[in-house]
Design a protein around this motif. Structure first.
Motif, short mmCIF file in Angstrom:
data_model
loop_
_atom_site.label_atom_id
_atom_site.label_comp_id
_atom_site.label_asym_id
_atom_site.label_seq_id
_atom_site.Cartn_x
_atom_site.Cartn_y
_atom_site.Cartn_z
N TYR A 199 -5.19 28.91 -28.17
CA TYR A 199 -5.78 29.66 -27.07
C TYR A 199 -7.27 29.44 -27.00
O TYR A 199 -7.91 29.00 -27.95
N MET A 200 -7.85 29.76 -25.84
CA MET A 200 -9.26 29.53 -25.57
C MET A 200 -10.06 30.82 -25.76
O MET A 200 -9.51 31.91 -25.91
N PHE A 201 -11.37 30.68 -25.74
CA PHE A 201 -12.27 31.84 -25.78
C PHE A 201 -12.19 32.60 -24.45
O PHE A 201 -12.23 32.00 -23.38
N THR A 202 -12.10 33.91 -24.53
CA THR A 202 -12.24 34.74 -23.34
C THR A 202 -13.73 34.92 -23.05
O THR A 202 -14.58 34.49 -23.84
N MET A 203 -14.05 35.57 -21.96
CA MET A 203 -15.45 35.81 -21.63
C MET A 203 -16.14 36.63 -22.71
O MET A 203 -17.25 36.30 -23.17
N ARG A 204 -15.48 37.70 -23.16
CA ARG A 204 -16.07 38.56 -24.18
C ARG A 204 -16.28 37.81 -25.48
O ARG A 204 -17.33 37.91 -26.12
N ARG A 205 -15.29 37.05 -25.87
CA ARG A 205 -15.39 36.29 -27.11
C ARG A 205 -16.42 35.17 -26.99
O ARG A 205 -17.07 34.79 -27.97
N GLY A 206 -16.59 34.63 -25.80
CA GLY A 206 -17.60 33.60 -25.57
C GLY A 206 -19.00 34.16 -25.75
O GLY A 206 -19.88 33.50 -26.34
N ILE A 207 -19.22 35.37 -25.26
CA ILE A 207 -20.52 36.03 -25.44
C ILE A 207 -20.77 36.29 -26.93
O ILE A 207 -21.88 36.07 -27.45
N LEU A 208 -19.72 36.74 -27.63
CA LEU A 208 -19.84 36.96 -29.06
C LEU A 208 -20.16 35.66 -29.80
O LEU A 208 -20.98 35.64 -30.73
N LEU A 209 -19.54 34.57 -29.35
CA LEU A 209 -19.80 33.26 -29.95
C LEU A 209 -21.28 32.91 -29.86
O LEU A 209 -21.89 32.43 -30.83
N LEU A 210 -21.88 33.15 -28.70
CA LEU A 210 -23.30 32.86 -28.53
C LEU A 210 -24.16 33.76 -29.43
O LEU A 210 -25.14 33.29 -30.01
N LEU A 211 -23.80 35.03 -29.52
CA LEU A 211 -24.56 35.94 -30.39
C LEU A 211 -24.49 35.50 -31.84
O LEU A 211 -25.50 35.50 -32.56
N LEU A 212 -23.32 35.07 -32.28
CA LEU A 212 -23.16 34.58 -33.65
C LEU A 212 -23.98 33.32 -33.87
O LEU A 212 -24.59 33.14 -34.92
N PHE A 213 -24.00 32.46 -32.86
CA PHE A 213 -24.74 31.20 -32.96
C PHE A 213 -26.24 31.47 -33.09
O PHE A 213 -26.92 30.91 -33.97
N TYR A 214 -26.78 32.32 -32.24
CA TYR A 214 -28.22 32.55 -32.23
C TYR A 214 -28.71 33.43 -33.37
O TYR A 214 -29.90 33.42 -33.70
N THR A 215 -27.81 34.18 -34.00
CA THR A 215 -28.21 34.97 -35.16
C THR A 215 -27.97 34.23 -36.46
O THR A 215 -28.30 34.73 -37.54
#
Length: 322
Positions: A199-215
């Motif tokens: 399965y793919m990233f949902t919108m919410r999980r995509g935002i979380l992915l970016l937060l994890l990346f930048y932190t």
């Protein structure tokens, strides 16, 4: 002195964290087992290639496969008599001119597509075709048994999800089909119904992915998803005019471009065995930009154009471990 020692210890801890995060960002398999998918798709046909034939028709799917696509993308809905039909829209007005929902009609009563249909992600361009009939998902499975497919679920409909899952099992397609949805609650139901399907990233999980990346936390966090699907931001307000008012703001789109198109992020995901697909690229310059930033695959309404681009610009071979 105690305060100074505390500051020094904090600086040391932050430094160690940053070094570890950067090292693991580049070497994620130290902590995570690489995903092994049953497909590796660099050429994806959006709605079956809606720029060359009428979207989501058997003619469109057949044309896309004939010119070399490696994955078909589609959306599904349920008819009144319980048939799983391939269609992007729930309401038929844009596609057929009739202001009816698919769920209010039996499959045999669905109207034909318009003779000339505008390409959603290429404003001002239209497609035509001899085939204007809606198609059953089961018939697409029968016609292309080995073709990877991405099936997007737009309706929060338990019966629809269950029927699609049953068809995937019946036609032995669980390893070469992707659950797709922007909505987390829909995706949760898809996963519960059939957890063996990637399965793919949902919108919410995509935002979380970016937060994890930048932190810097991303290298330490396990990911259940197998695929990241996202807009190529440069197409917004050029080939694609969005309905959302905030996306019509040039600053917002520029910020979206800077925040999301990060090659180091995409490289990290691909090293973990995920695939990154950018959409919808209908011009060669957009295809070039998508692959240049690290996309493993490009989604297009023009499968012939994408095939020709790949022939002229050969891509690296797929990883041996996918």
């Amino acid at each position: 002195m105690d305060a100074l020692s505390g500051i020094l210890l904090l600086c040391l801890a932050v430094g160690v964290y940053v070094v570890c995060s950067l090292y693991l960002l580049r070497n994620p398999c130290i902590l995570h087992k690489r995903k092994r998918l049953g497909f590796y798709c660099r050429h994806i046909s959006h709605r079956g290639g809606s720029g060359e034939k009428i979207e989501n028709t058997m003619e469109a799917f057949t044309n896309a496969v004939a010119v070399g696509t490696e994955m078909l993308e589609m959306d599904c809905h349920l008819t009144l008599d319980g048939c799983v039909v391939v269609s992007h829209d729930k309401n038929l007005l844009r596609q057929t001119g009739y202001d009816k929902t698919i769920s209010s009609l039996r499959f045999q009563d669905l109207p034909l597509y318009e003779e000339r249909l505008e390409v959603t992600f290429y404003v001002g361009h239209y497609s035509t075709g001899k085939d204007r009939k809606f198609v059953l998902l089961e018939d697409v499975f029968k016609k292309f048994p080995n073709m990877p497919m991405m099936i997007e679920i737009k309706e929060n409909n338990d019966l629809l999800i269950k029927k699609i899952s049953c068809l995937l099992k019946q036609y032995d397609r669980e390893s070469i089909t992707v659950w797709a949805s922007e909505e987390s609650d829909i995706m949760a139901k898809c996963q519960k119904q059939n957890p063996s399907i990637p399965y793919m990233f949902t919108m919410r999980r995509g935002i979380l992915l970016l937060l994890l990346f930048y932190t810097g936390l991303l290298p330490f966090v396990p990911l259940g998803e197998s695929l990241l699907l996202f807009y190529l931001p440069r197409i917004i307000n050029r080939t694609y005019i969005p309905e959302e008012s905030y996306l019509k703001n040039r600053f917002v789109v520029s910020l979206l471009q800077k925040l999301t198109m990060r090659k180091s992020l995409f490289e990290h995901l691909t090293k973990r065995g995920l695939q990154v697909q950018l959409f919808v690229c209908n011009e060669e310059s957009d295809m070039e930009a998508a692959f240049a930033v690290g996309a493993t695959g490009v989604m297009s309404d023009y499968p012939t154009l994408l095939s020709n681009y790949i022939k002229k610009h050969p891509l690296p071979p797929p990883p041996a471990t996918y």
